[in-house]
Design an enzyme around this catalytic site. Structure first.
Site, PDB file in Angstrom:
ATOM      1  N   ARG A 105       0.828  -1.208   0.000  1.00  0.00           N
ATOM      2  CA  ARG A 105       0.000   0.000   0.000  1.00  0.00           C
ATOM      3  C   ARG A 105       0.861   1.257   0.000  1.00  0.00           C
ATOM      4  NH1 ARG A 105      -5.384  -1.844   3.546  1.00  0.00           N
ATOM      5  NH2 ARG A 105      -6.158  -3.048   1.786  1.00  0.00           N
ATOM      6  N   TYR A 156      -6.373   0.485  -6.996  1.00  0.00           N
ATOM      7  CA  TYR A 156      -5.831  -0.844  -6.670  1.00  0.00           C
ATOM      8  C   TYR A 156      -5.133  -0.893  -5.303  1.00  0.00           C
ATOM      9  CZ  TYR A 156      -1.439   0.435  -9.337  1.00  0.00           C
ATOM     10  OH  TYR A 156      -0.307   0.998  -9.838  1.00  0.00           O
ATOM     11  N   GLU A 157      -4.821  -2.069  -4.888  1.00  0.00           N
ATOM     12  CA  GLU A 157      -4.220  -2.310  -3.562  1.00  0.00           C
ATOM     13  C   GLU A 157      -5.131  -1.812  -2.451  1.00  0.00           C
ATOM     14  OE1 GLU A 157      -1.500  -4.200  -3.888  1.00  0.00           O
ATOM     15  OE2 GLU A 157      -1.776  -4.500  -1.740  1.00  0.00           O
ATOM     16  N   GLY A 158      -6.441  -2.005  -2.651  1.00  0.00           N
ATOM     17  CA  GLY A 158      -7.445  -1.486  -1.712  1.00  0.00           C
ATOM     18  C   GLY A 158      -7.861  -0.093  -2.127  1.00  0.00           C
ATOM     19  N   GLN A 214      -9.327   2.063   2.235  1.00  0.00           N
ATOM     20  CA  GLN A 214      -8.294   2.601   3.137  1.00  0.00           C
ATOM     21  C   GLN A 214      -8.943   3.407   4.263  1.00  0.00           C
ATOM     22  OE1 GLN A 214      -5.136   1.683   2.559  1.00  0.00           O
ATOM     23  NE2 GLN A 214      -5.727   0.716   0.628  1.00  0.00           N
TER      24      GLN A 214
END
Lengths: 594, 594
Positions: free
Chosen positions: B302, B442-444, B449
């Site tokens: 992240r 992406y990546e959450g 978040q």
């Protein structure tokens, strides 16, 4: 898939922008509400069923430069254009003498929104043609109008605006294209123009270019620019097409978006078609008054670009809501039982979608209100006419800049709602952002709009116009307070704060202008412009919520107005700070850019 | 053209993030300042001279799916990758036992920023490989590590993360890929994965996939997911490549940006290579604990995505400043004499450029501070170790979300500064926006978040951790006030307001959480996340301005800190309003989305 929001559009026109009372009072001639409903209903059907389905294809394939000055539109677009002109859509506001319908600008703006939602790249063609028709109507000689306007109003011939050159964008005073006088009263045009929207294409048999150029003996700067009509094919006196004129499309741009719209580099007068060098041009208006001719139509063009922002925001919002209803993921708070929640139930997605909705409807109301003022200025005289002309002038930069910023922001939010799918081109959400991104730039960047707003629009009637408008806005806040409806929550208080912030910022800028502190005034111009747009958004959503035509939508409108007031309007205080006290630190930080 | 800002990066690392004191105290082993300078200097040279020149080419040409599972990188990229691994850049933070350099994470993050500025699409390859190395290092068996890690650390083999499936994105609990046990202790993997970054390409002879899948007897949901290492080619015990494994790239996505990075749909176990059906996989960690394995590396991943936002913002800012210096148009206030002003002299352009600079440097400081906390957690123990681990955990969602939002916003501003040129792809400004747009997703997603920040990070140490951090931030404001330097203007006052707003919003959310009012807490999560990031921006810019290493840059830093405080921090009040009192109107407006 996009579905034209005809009801929302009609509601905003009638109950927010002012069309309803104008119709009742007969201020717009014999125009009836039924006719308005019918025209926009049919425009909505055409945008939904005919234009929108061809938008993605136009984006994927794009316009293609085939070499040798030939530009081909995406598959199906020439036919789409034919259907478009057969529908009579090109001449909604044009003079009846040339085959137009002389309808109020408001209707055209509403229809434009729907064409642009369907495909902004396509809608640029009529937008440019309408601009050319406008300029020609106001400034062309009778002979020129008789020869060209009929087929431009019908859309049989399309029109363009040739302003920009590589070194002359925001600053047209330095343009170099030149014009030479001929003894027969015509001119010959030479030079290069860039960023010419729909400058060449295969949908019409002729293209009528309006070109800014400079005569040999012209004064320097903006007072030495003349406007010329330069057709792709000369037109004989019998109306038939004659010789190819000495102009051609040298290349088209590879752009971030609006791929279906050919953005052309045009070359005038290089003699490539074997004729005497120089493109044959006809003067529009007076010599050296070309920029003034452009300015008379610039308000309409700027508003039309603002409407593009509304259009993209509307389409992006519809798409995001649809996706958020269908896509399931995780469990939203309060979700019990099996399975995942539709993501529309997650508070963060809800906040995003409601923000999209509020900004879209706010921008729409601003644009339509601007169009209303334009129409009323046209239909009234004396003090009243001047009042509405000033109102249109004041609202134009806000409509252009706020709405196009909203277009970009909302399109970006739409991508976010789609998650990973939003980044994939096939989904279509990304196209909205790519298309939207040009609108804050062309037809005067939003920074230029802010300069216009602060230095030319605030001083209208010695500042009285804007001050009176602020009181009108405050009255809406007072109406909400007086309604005493719990559904409004703290809407009235937030509106009051926003109008006060806007009033203080306005007073500050006018004081800076009066003191000749131009740099200080301009330092706050862009945040001021947004402050104005945001305040109008809150006020107009509230005005919509105050109306109750018995359509069952009142509670929804109250809820949206409240959401906007209690969430979005808090930003006005921050913008006021930037306007009033940002200039010093901006000046101090100039050293970082030296 | 991009030039790696090595000095700015080193300054931020040493004087804002904490690397300077850590080096002095020897908290990071025998790492010397000279070595840090040398490594990042060389990384900057490589990013500027080798990576950045190939970025535009990669974007234009894109990765191509040639059919039959073959994916070809843009011209020159395989060679670029070879140079990259020869430079030893892949193993900066990897364990020495496998050929890595075991350097602090901070250095890698700083280097990653520069690779991403050069080409985000290219930098994704090492980013993913590093993530796989990280997961394998922490959870793989010794045998697995011995067999795969050496060549993954060197970069000879690249790595991927296979998480997403069409119906399982943010919510991995519902993924369907399945794994079957074999008697020899290996597994066979079946299923489809989407959005697999660098899932197939022609730069390395092997690709090591980490794949989440579900065993037949696994519990439902997130507790039934296992992690497997699934190589493209099996590896014999002698280290030589063996048979082709039963997996392949079915297609690659046509995306808005990062065109050079192949985003693959991967098919596991359809038997296309003639072998027994099922891709051979090796368990990483324990059965059904796959998601936990992923979580241990998720913080780094992240943060790496957050750094992408910083990287794009930096590159876009450099490009815009360069253009604004060269492009002349109009006359800025105070301009006297002939000719036009460079547009950098116009107040509106200045405001935009300074905003870009401030946001970029703020996001950088947040990301580097997060990396610092990660390093310190690694190098300390007991209470101190826990303190830094919590700090890293708290900062990670902010670093990811705030920085990626900044990446998009700053890239968009960069286009605006370029005017019409910004919309033309050849200019390069548009690429930054297209590339940047994936990072908030992406990546959450940034919405995820925000949920993480509010529901899992605020409660760390019963809320004590964030409260203590807020006091640290307040101390910086006090330091500015104590400095009594007129150059700071009203910086101290604005910082104090921002920290107070953040504190009040924090207390509000913690009270909502304590009361079990989850929907209300989550309604404010995204504005809270931005409020935190914006406050940190102000504080970190001020911290940078307080430092004076005698490099002659102090006055510039003071001016930028002041600009940020007096212009950008006014937004914190608006965000606080959304956090504290936005939930009711959000809930009331839910009816519009029903």
């Amino acid at each position: 898939m996009y579905k034209a929001p005809v009801e929302d559009i009609l509601f905003t026109l009638k109950h927010v922008a002012g069309l309803g009372p104008a119709l009742e009072e007969g201020a717009l001639g014999d125009l009836s509400e039924d006719l308005v409903d019918a025209i926009l209903g049919e425009a909505g059907r055409f945008a939904t069923e005919v234009v929108a389905p061809l938008g993605p294809q136009g984006d994927r394939q794009g316009a293609r430069h085939e070499g040798d000055g030939v530009v081909t539109l995406p598959d199906g677009w020439a036919d789409l254009y034919r259907q478009w002109i057969e529908g009579g859509w090109n001449g909604l506001t044009a003079p009846e003498a040339y085959g137009g319908q002389a309808l109020p600008h408001m209707l055209n703006v509403a229809a434009l929104e729907m064409w642009n939602s369907g495909s902004m790249a396509f809608a640029l063609a009529p937008t440019l043609t309408m601009g050319a028709v406008d300029a020609l109507t106001k400034h062309g000689s009778e002979a020129l109008k008789e020869k060209f306007l009929h087929r431009m109003v019908s859309g049989e011939w399309s029109g363009t605006m040739n302003l920009t050159e590589p070194h002359a964008g925001s600053d047209l005073g330095v343009l170099k294209a030149r014009a030479e006088r001929r003894e027969d009263g015509t001119y010959r045009i030479f030079g290069q123009k860039i960023y010419i929207t729909w400058g060449e294409h295969d949908a019409t048999e002729n293209i009528i270019h309006l070109v800014l150029a400079r005569l040999p003996d012209a004064p320097a700067g903006t007072r030495g620019i003349s406007l010329f009509l330069v057709p792709k094919f000369l037109v004989n006196d019998d109306g038939l097409l004659g010789a190819r004129n000495d102009l051609f499309c040298h290349a088209i741009e590879h752009k971030l978006g609006i791929h279906g719209s050919p953005t052309c580099t045009m070359i005038y007068g290089d003699g490539r078609f074997g004729s005497e060098k120089g493109a044959v041009g006809y003067l529009v208006g007076e010599e050296n008054k070309g920029l003034a001719c452009m300015f008379t139509m610039m308000n309409n063009a700027r508003l039309a670009v603002g409407v593009q922002g509304v259009a993209i925001a509307e389409a992006a919002t519809q798409k995001a809501i649809q996706y958020a209803r269908e896509r399931t993921q995780g469990k939203a708070p309060g979700h019990s039982g099996e399975g995942m929640s539709p993501i529309i139930d997650h508070p963060d997605i809800r906040r995003t979608l409601l923000t999209m909705k509020a900004l879209t409807q706010g921008a729409r109301a601003i644009c339509y209100s601007c169009a209303y003022a334009t129409d009323m200025a046209h239909h009234t005289e004396g003090e009243t006419g001047r009042h509405f002309a000033e109102r249109a002038a004041l609202l134009t930069p806000i409509a252009k800049s706020f709405s196009t910023d909203v277009g970009v922001d909302v399109a970006s939010m739409g991508i976010q709602v789609h998650g990973g799918m939003g980044f994939i081109e096939e989904t279509g959400a990304a196209r909205y952002l790519r298309d939207a991104r040009i609108a804050p730039i062309y037809e005067g960047t939003n920074g230029i709009q802010a300069i216009d707003l602060v230095t030319r629009k605030l001083p209208l009637s010695g500042g009285q116009h804007v001050r009176a408008y602020l009181e009108e806005l405050r009255a809406v806040a007072a109406d909400v307070a007086a309604r005493d409806d719990a559904g409004f929550g703290r809407t009235a208080a937030w509106l009051e704060i926003a109008v006060t912030d806007l009033s203080e910022a306005t007073a500050h800028l006018m004081a800076e202008l009066a003191a000749g502190r131009m740099s200080e005034a301009l330092s706050g111009a862009t945040p001021y412009q947004r402050l104005f747009g945001l305040t109008l958004t809150g006020i107009f959503l509230a005005k919509a919520a105050l109306a109750d035509p018995g359509d069952g939508g009142r509670e929804d409108r109250v809820a949206l107005a409240r959401f906007a007031a209690e969430n979005l309007l808090a930003e006005t205080a921050a913008l006021k700070v930037q306007v009033i006290s940002g200039a010093d630190s901006l000046a101090a930080a100039g050293r970082l850019l030296a």
